[in-house]
Enzyme design. Structure first.
Site, PDB file in Angstrom:
ATOM      1  N   HIS A   1       5.936  13.487   8.611  1.00 36.26           N
ATOM      2  CA  HIS A   1       5.786  12.488   9.666  1.00 36.26           C
ATOM      3  C   HIS A   1       6.193  13.159  10.978  1.00 36.26           C
ATOM      4  CE1 HIS A   1       6.967   8.834  11.924  1.00 36.26           C
ATOM      5  NE2 HIS A   1       6.161   8.179  11.114  1.00 36.26           N
TER       6      HIS A   1
ATOM      7  N   ASP B   1      13.127  13.930   3.488  1.00 36.43           N
ATOM      8  CA  ASP B   1      12.810  12.689   4.198  1.00 36.43           C
ATOM      9  C   ASP B   1      12.399  11.666   3.139  1.00 36.43           C
ATOM     10  OD1 ASP B   1      11.707  10.564   5.524  1.00 36.43           O
ATOM     11  OD2 ASP B   1      10.323  11.742   6.751  1.00 36.43           O
TER      12      ASP B   1
ATOM     13  N   GLN C   1       9.653   7.121   2.775  1.00 37.11           N
ATOM     14  CA  GLN C   1       8.605   6.506   1.946  1.00 37.11           C
ATOM     15  C   GLN C   1       8.958   6.492   0.464  1.00 37.11           C
ATOM     16  OE1 GLN C   1       6.112   4.859   3.026  1.00 37.11           O
ATOM     17  NE2 GLN C   1       6.169   5.472   5.170  1.00 37.11           N
TER      18      GLN C   1
ATOM     19  N   LYS D   1      11.966  -0.285   5.401  1.00 35.03           N
ATOM     20  CA  LYS D   1      10.886   0.054   4.468  1.00 35.03           C
ATOM     21  C   LYS D   1      11.264  -0.273   3.029  1.00 35.03           C
ATOM     22  CE  LYS D   1       8.983   3.845   7.265  1.00 35.03           C
ATOM     23  NZ  LYS D   1       7.883   3.211   7.984  1.00 35.03           N
TER      24      LYS D   1
ATOM     25  N   CYS E   1       0.937   8.547  12.358  1.00 32.61           N
ATOM     26  CA  CYS E   1       2.041   9.404  12.831  1.00 32.61           C
ATOM     27  C   CYS E   1       2.122  10.702  12.047  1.00 32.61           C
ATOM     28  CB  CYS E   1       3.379   8.680  12.761  1.00 32.61           C
ATOM     29  SG  CYS E   1       3.538   7.386  13.970  1.00 32.61           S
TER      30      CYS E   1
END
Lengths: 414, 138
Positions: free
Chosen positions: A129, A206, A209, A232, A371
């Site tokens: 991202h 990261d 997600q 999220k 993004c």
């Protein structure tokens, strides 16, 4: 014995926890398929914050009165709940920030400027991202590090052979997105961790997600940094966290400075507060921390493993169907593990037009570059629709998406 | 919350625009062109280039070229029709509202940027950034 799969009746019950799922858009039942952007919130999360505001609201730390005590306790407890959820050794390894983006900026700024020099290299994946690319590019311009990217192969998976070549003894940090917000690809982070560790590089994951869908234990994984956002994973906006190994956080200088992050201030200088508060300058989002803790309780109550299993079934079902729809061009989902997240286009139709069409039938999907322009450029896609599912989505909703896509194709491509 | 207000575009009403999209008027590029400008919306990748020639202060020839969604491209088709034969000075006063009215169908807030890209490009082709109305976004 508890089922490892969520049943349809359980899903129906779960859906009742989310008031927004009752909403009608243009007289049609809302079908919310934009979960990779943000998820909806169960009533328990919404109410936890309003109850806190009604009963215990006060600024945390330093006050003697009871409200501040309760607020402080709730705020610190939220750190503990996050720590336990991801398998951190201590709540001191959990720094609350606004979101995963801020956590990544914190790492690049604080770790980067203290520990990296111009001869060092940071390796990322082309799937990142923007939030795990731009801070490193800014650092590159400031101190002259090199930033290298592991590309994806034709099948949408990372090129691990290339990774082996790119990661050298000059690599000081390997930063990877665990699950792609464009392709849904779940990367092999164990393999990437081993590559990072083989050259003594720090390993950053990261999890924005992945954490909403996949069980994580940062201690077992042995990553040095892990970041995610509450919103999220059925939590509120405005709060996310950075996990980092304690010895790293001890060494890293503060990112933002001011109130609450100091031990002592004189006109000559300051010393820092203990972890994690050294990194939490200013009044933090303590109301949202309460909501975040409630969100984690909600997910734990269902069990992330069961959420993952349900979504895997959903992913297979959707994938099989998409393969039969010749007017759809979809990306990735060829090899390896994937989230129930799909980027695709109706051939010959701009995704904004398709998204408008879907919207008029109450179906919320995203359209754009998500993004992740470097990945989109690499895949030679300009824009795409993205439908991202969560555990409260159903097969029926997927069916409705398919039939509306067919209508859209008939409409635009006649 | 206004439940019944269309948030976006009613697909049935998109018919009119679809026609312009599939069979755009004034498509192409003038070479040489007295004035031309190209711009896009980075968020959605819409791109429009407008080129025009004038005679006695009147738009004599005008063409557009571009790629993107139905709304942005049909707006360019409609706008080039609108201004052909018009005094250059009169283009200055074409408002955003007038542009939207000429699209016939109601454009929801999410698609305004697409609908107004052609007007912005045209005004910039003639006057630079002076009258493109971009400030209204601020």
């Amino acid at each position: 014995m508890e089922q490892l799969q969520l049943s349809q009746s359980e899903i129906e019950k779960i859906r009742e926890d989310f008031p927004i799922l009752n909403r009608k858009i243009n007289d049609k039942q809302l079908i919310y398929l934009d979960n990779a952007a943000t998820t909806q919130k169960p009533l328990s999360v919404i109410e936890s914050m309003s109850e806190f505001l009604k009963k215990s609201n006060a600024n945390i730390h330093r006050a003697i009165h009871i409200l501040s005590y309760e607020a402080t306790l709730a705020y610190e407890n939220a750190h503990k709940i996050v720590a336990k959820f991801i398998g951190a050794k201590s709540f001191r390894e959990i720094v609350f920030v606004r979101n995963a983006t801020e956590a990544l900026n914190l790492i690049a700024h604080s770790f980067g400027e203290r520990f990296l020099t111009s001869s060092d290299e940071v390796v990322l994946t082309i799937m990142e991202h923007h939030s795990n690319i731009v801070p490193w590019l800014i650092l590159r311009d400031k101190i002259g590090i090199k930033v290298k990217f592991i590309k994806t192969k034709e099948d949408g998976t990372l090129d691990y052979d290339e990774a082996e070549k790119l990661i050298t003894k000059r690599t000081k940090l390997l930063g990877v997105i665990q699950a792609s917000n464009v392709l849904g690809t779940v990367n092999n982070i164990l393999r990437l961790r081993d590559l990072a560790k083989s050259v003594n590089a720090k390993f950053l994951v990261d999890g924005a997600q992945s954490l909403p869908h996949i069980p994580i234990n940062v201690s077992d994984l042995g990553c040095d940094f892990f970041v995610a956002s509450a919103h999220k994973m059925v939590g509120p906006t405005g709060i996310g966290f950075l996990y980092a190994k304690r010895e790293l956080l001890e060494e890293m200088p503060p990112f933002l400075t001011g109130g609450d992050m100091i031990r002592e201030v004189t006109v000559d200088g300051a010393t820092w507060n203990e972890l994690p508060f050294k990194f939490e300058a200013g009044t933090p989002a303590f109301t949202e921390a309460v909501g975040f803790a409630e969100a984690i309780k909600y997910l734990q109550n269902i069990k992330i493993e069961r959420i993952l299993n349900y979504e895997k079934t959903l992913e297979k079902y959707i994938l099989e169907k998409l393969k039969t729809m010749s007017f759809i061009e979809f990306y990735g989902h060829q090899k390896g593990e994937h989230l129930a997240l799909f980027s695709f286009n109706i051939k010959g139709v701009h995704p904004h037009d398709a998204a408008s069409f879907l919207n008029s039938f109450g179906i919320a999907v995203r359209s754009g570059n998500h993004c992740a322009q470097p990945l989109m450029n690499h895949l030679k896609i300009e824009n795409a629709l993205r439908a991202s599912f969560y555990f409260y989505n159903t097969n029926n909703e997927a069916e409705k998406l398919f039939s509306t896509l067919e209508e859209a194709n008939k409409f635009f491509n006649r | 919350m206004e439940e019944n207000k269309p948030l976006d575009i009613d697909p049935l009403m998109m018919e009119f625009l679809l026609d312009h999209y599939k069979h755009p008027h004034n498509y192409g590029e003038l070479e040489p062109a007295e004035m031309s400008y190209e711009d896009g919306n980075p968020s959605c990748g819409d791109q429009i280039k407008i080129s025009l020639n004038t005679k006695n202060g009147i738009v004599d020839e005008i063409k557009f070229k571009g790629k993107g969604c139905i709304v942005s491209q049909s707006a360019a088709s409609i706008l080039t029709d609108m201004v052909k034969g018009k005094k250059i000075e009169d283009i200055k006063t074409i408002s955003r509202e007038e542009m939207l009215e000429n699209l016939i169908i109601p454009i929801g807030p999410m698609r305004l940027k697409c609908a107004l890209l052609a007007l912005k490009v045209l005004k910039r082709a003639i006057w630079g950034k002076q009258f493109d109305g971009d400030d209204e976004d601020e």
